[in-house]
Design a protein around this motif. Structure first.
Motif, PDB file in Angstrom:
ATOM      1  N   TYR A  94      38.195  82.949  65.948  1.00  0.00           N
ATOM      2  CA  TYR A  94      36.787  83.279  65.766  1.00  0.00           C
ATOM      3  C   TYR A  94      36.646  84.011  64.440  1.00  0.00           C
ATOM      4  O   TYR A  94      37.610  84.547  63.903  1.00  0.00           O
ATOM      5  CB  TYR A  94      36.307  84.199  66.895  1.00  0.00           C
ATOM      6  N   SER A 207      30.388  83.630  79.913  1.00  0.00           N
ATOM      7  CA  SER A 207      31.601  84.028  80.615  1.00  0.00           C
ATOM      8  C   SER A 207      31.805  85.528  80.417  1.00  0.00           C
ATOM      9  O   SER A 207      32.201  85.975  79.333  1.00  0.00           O
ATOM     10  CB  SER A 207      32.788  83.223  80.061  1.00  0.00           C
ATOM     11  N   SER A 222      40.547  82.112  79.587  1.00  0.00           N
ATOM     12  CA  SER A 222      39.113  82.036  79.282  1.00  0.00           C
ATOM     13  C   SER A 222      38.671  80.588  79.301  1.00  0.00           C
ATOM     14  O   SER A 222      39.361  79.711  78.754  1.00  0.00           O
ATOM     15  CB  SER A 222      38.832  82.632  77.902  1.00  0.00           C
ATOM     16  N   ALA A 224      36.568  79.377  77.514  1.00  0.00           N
ATOM     17  CA  ALA A 224      36.329  78.959  76.120  1.00  0.00           C
ATOM     18  C   ALA A 224      37.521  78.206  75.545  1.00  0.00           C
ATOM     19  O   ALA A 224      37.382  77.484  74.543  1.00  0.00           O
ATOM     20  CB  ALA A 224      36.025  80.183  75.262  1.00  0.00           C
ATOM     21  N   ARG A 230      34.590  75.798  73.469  1.00  0.00           N
ATOM     22  CA  ARG A 230      34.431  76.909  72.533  1.00  0.00           C
ATOM     23  C   ARG A 230      32.985  77.002  72.030  1.00  0.00           C
ATOM     24  O   ARG A 230      32.428  78.078  71.897  1.00  0.00           O
ATOM     25  CB  ARG A 230      35.377  76.673  71.352  1.00  0.00           C
ATOM     26  N   THR A 233      30.344  78.148  74.951  1.00  0.00           N
ATOM     27  CA  THR A 233      30.629  79.360  75.740  1.00  0.00           C
ATOM     28  C   THR A 233      30.224  80.614  74.973  1.00  0.00           C
ATOM     29  O   THR A 233      30.478  80.714  73.772  1.00  0.00           O
ATOM     30  CB  THR A 233      32.137  79.464  76.063  1.00  0.00           C
ATOM     31  N   ILE A 235      31.219  84.493  75.240  1.00  0.00           N
ATOM     32  CA  ILE A 235      32.118  85.450  75.907  1.00  0.00           C
ATOM     33  C   ILE A 235      31.485  86.835  75.817  1.00  0.00           C
ATOM     34  O   ILE A 235      31.088  87.275  74.737  1.00  0.00           O
ATOM     35  CB  ILE A 235      33.503  85.471  75.219  1.00  0.00           C
TER      36      ILE A 235
END
Ligand code: PMP
Length: 396
Positions: A94, A207, A222, A224, A230, A233, A235
């Motif tokens: 990320y 999530s 996860s 994701a 990815r 989602t 988070i």
């Protein structure tokens, strides 16, 4: 006194509440009257914030880090979160643009749902649940759609029921694993089915992974990380539970950059930014030694095992072994279906704070939630007091 002409908005009538704070207030009143209360009502580690994190906060105050910051958070913290989140979850990295910081995960949930949901949109979530999702969706005029968790599946979702609740109006699906209030953990197979559903119906998965460090019998996964997930989602995570930082107020969410900009606009319109020195302490939490987190989890596991064993020895109480978070959700339906009444009795009679399961949704009826984020000594004391009080409970 004359009645005030001031009326709250109609929309505010749709707000829910997190009852833990109300029960905590009553417990504090009892303490002020001289009673010794065992606090198992609120979800916060009893440990103190690790030293290196406190020192970073103190140093930041001493260095006059006390000015406004950008609404999404200071770049150094957003970078640290992006790096930690990618590394911890084992996911393609990320970046700063994915991360939005706020004073706790709770206001970030609020701002995220505000940025996502229009009136009439449906939000599917597990029942019982952390109350903030339903409260915010209702306030916004969206429709919260609960899907019961099954005790028989150790508080995992009935996936057929979940699929049946998705309609053309469903915009988002909220999952929370490890789960508050049950301690349930979704398996990789559960996550795969949920991911397929999200892909098929073009849903956003929110999530809530705030208990991702509080897991006892498995590796955290996860959703994701699953193929295609990815980008759909969001988070939610934070510092309260993993680093014993509840009162510092620091949380964040990770999402695609366009949505992050929209959530940041809500930050800008509400709290402006998060306390600067608190954000600096957050960097120390993520980049400093991890041993304190691991030590806390080991201690939680010991407490969980002791408490579950003790609860199952109480007449009328059955309790599954939760796999994560720091809550137990014993079934008390052999004693009463009036779980809030029983919880209130436990506080007033036994001086043990806990919450009725129905505070978390209709599916929580007949259960109570205890947080075992308290010392083993307090856990033993709570068990003794509950055993002594239970015969006096009148199910009228
Ligand atoms: N999500 C869940 C599932 C929680 O249980 C909590 C706190 N009880 C939060 C989010 C919010 O935590 P905080 O605002 O302290 O970061």
């Amino acid at each position: 006194m004359l009645a005030s002409p001031i009326r709250s908005s109609q929309a505010s009538g749709r707000l829910g509440t997190e009852s833990a704070f109300d029960v905590l207030a009553r417990a504090r009143e009892l303490e002020a009257q001289g009673h010794e209360v065992v606090h198992m009502e609120i979800g916060e580690p009893d440990f103190n914030t690790p030293e290196h994190i406190k020192k970073a906060g103190e140093a930041a105050i001493a260095a006059d880090q006390s000015h406004y910051t950008p609404s999404a958070g200071i770049p150094d913290l957003r970078d640290a979160i992006a790096e930690y989140a990618s590394h911890f979850r084992g996911i393609e990295p990320y970046e700063r643009a994915n991360v939005v910081v706020g004073p706790g995960a709770k206001p970030i949930i609020w701002n995220l749902l505000s940025a996502l949901l229009d009136p009439g949109d449906e939000m599917v979530y597990a029942d019982p649940a952390y109350p903030a999702y339903e409260s915010c969706a209702s306030y916004l005029g969206a429709k919260p759609v609960p899907v019961p968790l099954l005790e028989s599946k150790n508080f995992r979702l009935d996936l057929d029921e979940l699929a049946a609740k998705v309609t053309s109006r469903t915009k988002a699906l909220v999952i929370n694993s490890p789960h508050n209030p049950t301690g349930g953990v979704l398996t990789i197979d559960d996550l795969k089915v949920i991911a397929d559903l999200a892909e098929k119906h073009d849903l956003i998965v929110i999530s809530d992974e705030i208990y991702s460090r509080n897991i006892y019998d498995a590796e955290f996964v996860s959703i994701a990380t699953l193929p295609g997930m990815r980008e759909r989602t969001v988070i939610i995570d934070g510092f309260s539970k993993a680093y014993a930082m509840t009162g510092w107020r620091l949380g964040y969410a990770i999402m695609p950059p366009d949505l992050a900009r929209s959530v940041t606009l809500f930050n800008n319109n509400t709290f402006s930014c998060t306390a600067t020195f608190v954000q600096r302490a957050g960097i120390a939490a993520l980049q400093g030694p991890d041993e304190p987190v691991i030590a806390m989890v080991d201690e939680f596991r010991r407490r969980r095992d002791a408490f579950v064993k003790g609860l199952n020895a109480l007449p009328g109480v059955t309790c599954k072994l939760p796999e994560g978070a720091f809550y137990v959700f014993p079934n008390v339906s052999q004693i009463t279906s009036e779980d809030k009444k029983l919880a209130s009795f436990f506080l007033e009679e036994a001086k043990v704070g806990c919450l009725g399961g129905s505070c978390f949704g209709a599916a929580g009826r007949g259960y109570v939630r205890f947080s075992y984020a308290t010392s083993l000594g307090h856990i033993e004391l709570a068990l003794e007091r509950l055993a002594a009080a239970l015969p006096k409970f009148k199910n009228a």
